[in-house]
Design an enzyme around this catalytic site. Structure first.
Site, PDB file in Angstrom:
ATOM      1  N   GLU A 160      -8.698   8.551  23.414  1.00  0.00           N
ATOM      2  CA  GLU A 160      -8.090   9.054  24.651  1.00  0.00           C
ATOM      3  C   GLU A 160      -8.586   8.160  25.725  1.00  0.00           C
ATOM      4  OE1 GLU A 160      -7.059  13.512  23.788  1.00  0.00           O
ATOM      5  OE2 GLU A 160      -9.020  13.279  24.020  1.00  0.00           O
TER       6      GLU A 160
ATOM      7  N   GLU B 201      -9.811  15.649  16.259  1.00  0.00           N
ATOM      8  CA  GLU B 201     -10.222  16.801  16.621  1.00  0.00           C
ATOM      9  C   GLU B 201      -9.959  17.850  15.483  1.00  0.00           C
ATOM     10  OE1 GLU B 201      -8.882  14.620  18.376  1.00  0.00           O
ATOM     11  OE2 GLU B 201      -9.457  14.449  20.485  1.00  0.00           O
TER      12      GLU B 201
ATOM     13  N   ALA C 240     -15.707  12.986  22.542  1.00  0.00           N
ATOM     14  CA  ALA C 240     -16.344  13.981  23.287  1.00  0.00           C
ATOM     15  C   ALA C 240     -17.641  14.475  22.510  1.00  0.00           C
ATOM     16  CB  ALA C 240     -15.710  15.274  23.723  1.00  0.00           C
TER      17      ALA C 240
HETATM   18  N1  DAK Z   1     -20.369  14.021  19.495  1.00  0.00           N
HETATM   19  C1  DAK Z   1     -21.976  14.143  19.228  1.00  0.00           C
HETATM   20  N2  DAK Z   1     -22.511  13.501  18.540  1.00  0.00           N
HETATM   21  C2  DAK Z   1     -21.991  12.402  17.805  1.00  0.00           C
HETATM   22  C3  DAK Z   1     -20.697  12.289  17.876  1.00  0.00           C
HETATM   23  C4  DAK Z   1     -19.723  13.264  18.717  1.00  0.00           C
HETATM   24  N3  DAK Z   1     -18.546  12.944  18.902  1.00  0.00           N
HETATM   25  N4  DAK Z   1     -20.075  11.419  16.858  1.00  0.00           N
HETATM   26  C5  DAK Z   1     -21.332  10.829  16.522  1.00  0.00           C
HETATM   27  N5  DAK Z   1     -22.316  11.544  16.830  1.00  0.00           N
HETATM   28  C6  DAK Z   1     -23.712  11.532  16.660  1.00  0.00           C
HETATM   29  C7  DAK Z   1     -24.142  11.843  15.065  1.00  0.00           C
HETATM   30  O1  DAK Z   1     -24.232  13.305  15.108  1.00  0.00           O
HETATM   31  C8  DAK Z   1     -25.594  11.191  14.865  1.00  0.00           C
HETATM   32  O2  DAK Z   1     -26.432  11.676  15.650  1.00  0.00           O
HETATM   33  P1  DAK Z   1     -27.894  12.228  14.856  1.00  0.00           P
HETATM   34  O3  DAK Z   1     -27.415  13.136  13.636  1.00  0.00           O
HETATM   35  O4  DAK Z   1     -28.324  10.957  14.348  1.00  0.00           O
HETATM   36  O5  DAK Z   1     -28.578  12.848  15.774  1.00  0.00           O
HETATM   37  C9  DAK Z   1     -25.028   9.885  15.307  1.00  0.00           C
HETATM   38  O6  DAK Z   1     -24.014   9.872  16.395  1.00  0.00           O
HETATM   39  C10 DAK Z   1     -24.697   8.739  14.559  1.00  0.00           C
HETATM   40  O7  DAK Z   1     -23.446   9.429  13.677  1.00  0.00           O
HETATM   41  P2  DAK Z   1     -23.337   9.592  12.145  1.00  0.00           P
HETATM   42  O8  DAK Z   1     -24.649   9.638  11.588  1.00  0.00           O
HETATM   43  O9  DAK Z   1     -22.222  10.434  11.848  1.00  0.00           O
HETATM   44  O10 DAK Z   1     -22.852   8.061  11.708  1.00  0.00           O
HETATM   45  P3  DAK Z   1     -21.812   7.785  10.684  1.00  0.00           P
HETATM   46  O11 DAK Z   1     -21.441   6.035  10.632  1.00  0.00           O
HETATM   47  O12 DAK Z   1     -22.004   8.285   9.422  1.00  0.00           O
HETATM   48  O13 DAK Z   1     -20.373   8.284  10.887  1.00  0.00           O
HETATM   49  C11 DAK Z   1     -18.369   8.974  12.345  1.00  0.00           C
HETATM   50  C12 DAK Z   1     -19.660   7.984  12.192  1.00  0.00           C
HETATM   51  C13 DAK Z   1     -17.868   8.541  13.880  1.00  0.00           C
HETATM   52  C14 DAK Z   1     -17.339   8.869  11.489  1.00  0.00           C
HETATM   53  C15 DAK Z   1     -19.124  10.330  12.357  1.00  0.00           C
HETATM   54  O14 DAK Z   1     -20.076  10.216  13.387  1.00  0.00           O
HETATM   55  C16 DAK Z   1     -18.022  11.331  13.249  1.00  0.00           C
HETATM   56  O15 DAK Z   1     -16.911  11.669  12.477  1.00  0.00           O
HETATM   57  N6  DAK Z   1     -18.159  11.792  14.606  1.00  0.00           N
HETATM   58  C17 DAK Z   1     -17.469  12.654  15.137  1.00  0.00           C
HETATM   59  C18 DAK Z   1     -15.954  11.928  15.550  1.00  0.00           C
HETATM   60  C19 DAK Z   1     -15.112  13.176  16.297  1.00  0.00           C
HETATM   61  O16 DAK Z   1     -14.832  14.231  15.465  1.00  0.00           O
HETATM   62  N7  DAK Z   1     -14.523  12.742  17.500  1.00  0.00           N
HETATM   63  C20 DAK Z   1     -13.931  13.790  18.136  1.00  0.00           C
HETATM   64  C21 DAK Z   1     -14.987  14.670  18.914  1.00  0.00           C
HETATM   65  S1  DAK Z   1     -13.920  16.129  19.778  1.00  0.00           S
HETATM   66  C22 DAK Z   1     -11.221  17.105  27.148  1.00  0.00           C
HETATM   67  C23 DAK Z   1     -11.456  15.656  26.988  1.00  0.00           C
HETATM   68  C24 DAK Z   1     -11.610  15.021  25.720  1.00  0.00           C
HETATM   69  C25 DAK Z   1     -11.916  16.077  24.690  1.00  0.00           C
HETATM   70  C26 DAK Z   1     -11.979  17.246  24.660  1.00  0.00           C
HETATM   71  C27 DAK Z   1     -11.467  17.757  26.021  1.00  0.00           C
HETATM   72  N8  DAK Z   1     -10.851  17.662  28.339  1.00  0.00           N
HETATM   73  C28 DAK Z   1     -10.607  16.844  29.497  1.00  0.00           C
HETATM   74  C29 DAK Z   1     -10.932  18.980  28.360  1.00  0.00           C
HETATM   75  C30 DAK Z   1     -12.497  15.402  23.783  1.00  0.00           C
HETATM   76  C31 DAK Z   1     -12.662  15.927  22.294  1.00  0.00           C
HETATM   77  C32 DAK Z   1     -13.445  15.040  21.160  1.00  0.00           C
HETATM   78  O17 DAK Z   1     -13.468  13.847  21.201  1.00  0.00           O
END
Ligand code: DAK
Length: 258
Positions: free
Chosen positions: A112, A132, A66
């Site tokens: 998911e 998360e 997300a």
């Molecule tokens: N959200 C927003 N931006 C994201 C992102 C994300 N999840 N993942 C990556 N990006 C963006 C980065 O901020 C970066 O943007 P700029 O800084 O260039 O503007 C760009 O994508 C490239 O990412 P990185 O520079 O970080 O690239 P790397 O190769 O260094 O790293 C990475 C890739 C995937 C390891 C890293 O980006 C990362 O850790 N991303 C976050 C992964 C994460 O934590 N995902 C879980 C998010 S929480 C719900 C349903 C679903 C959910 C919640 C509620 N309901 C039905 C209520 C779900 C929640 C989640 O998924």
């Protein structure tokens, strides 16, 4: 026209493709993108020419979760009002089979989303995870429930408690994905699987999907009762006659979905 996805209702005969298309953000699932997936699936589910749906991203990312930037400033009541679950529930109710073609990151909501699909073909570069916990929350769209059913308690615990990513090969060993293929083949292999399913009776396919999913939602007795009802129902279809006649006549069946 959707902004963050590309929809091809006739990617191949009877096969539709939805491509997540926010590459700079690694296909992070913002609210608009999820709404676009929901709307596309509702339309494709109604389209009689479509029998199987593929959801994919690009080589680097299926979806990195997300959109954290969109969620960062939200409080509990904001989240309640947005009620994303309506969108996710609508996606879950798609009657036609959905196959996820995954390369690169499938994290958080991205993982998911693959689990809302019915099958997953992974490229050898795919990485799955529920990270998360690392941003102070927990999975909210099935990552503790569907993941546990798919990979078992100890594996789900480790993934959701540490947030670490697992490789495609490990995901295969755990039973999360159907198979792992070289990166250049992940979409074509998914299409190959989709074609096999698209050649079957669409009504039987729909009832198989409903029946298998019921195995995760009810008791064995209730599940068997639904299976029996669906089994009988298929004897009301022209496809049943066609399928059995084709076997007897030693020819390929031509299923019409009637
Ligand atoms: N959200 C927003 N931006 C994201 C992102 C994300 N999840 N993942 C990556 N990006 C963006 C980065 O901020 C970066 O943007 P700029 O800084 O260039 O503007 C760009 O994508 C490239 O990412 P990185 O520079 O970080 O690239 P790397 O190769 O260094 O790293 C990475 C890739 C995937 C390891 C890293 O980006 C990362 O850790 N991303 C976050 C992964 C994460 O934590 N995902 C879980 C998010 S929480 C719900 C349903 C679903 C959910 C919640 C509620 N309901 C039905 C209520 C779900 C929640 C989640 O998924």
């Amino acid at each position: 026209m959707p902004e963050f996805i590309i929809v091809e209702p006739e990617y191949e005969k009877h096969i539709a493709l939805i491509r997540l298309n926010r590459p700079k953000e690694l296909n992070a699932l913002n609210l608009q993108l999820m709404g676009e997936i929901r709307d596309a699936l509702l339309e494709l589910d109604e389209n009689p020419d479509v029998r199987v749906i593929i959801i994919t991203g690009n080589e680097r990312a299926f979806a990195a979760g997300a959109d954290i930037k969109q969620m960062a400033g939200k409080g509990a009541i904001d989240m309640l009002k947005i009620d994303q679950f309506r969108t996710w529930d609508s996606i879950r109710k798609t009657r036609k089979p959905i196959i996820a073609a995954v390369s690169g990151f499938a994290l958080g909501g991205g993982c998911e989303l693959t689990m809302l699909c019915d099958m997953i073909i992974a490229s050898e570069t795919a990485q799955f995870g529920q990270p998360e916990i690392k941003i102070g929350v927990m999975p909210g769209a099935g990552g503790t429930q569907r993941l546990t059913r798919a990979v078992g308690k100890v594996n789900a615990m480790e993934m959701a408690l540490t947030g670490k990513f697992i490789s495609a090969q490990r995901a295969y060993e755990m039973g999360l994905v159907n198979r792992v293929v070289p990166v250049e083949l992940y979409l074509s292999e998914t299409v190959r699987l989709a074609k096999e399913i698209a050649a079957q009776s669409p009504i039987a396919v729909q009832l198989v999907k409903e029946s298998v999913n019921m195995a995760f939602e009810t008791s064995l007795q209730e599940g068997l009762a639904l299976e029996r009802k669906n089994f009988y129902m298929l004897f009301a279809t022209e496809d049943q006659t066609e399928g059995m006649n084709a076997f007897v006549e030693k020819r390929r069946p031509d299923f019409k979905g009637e």
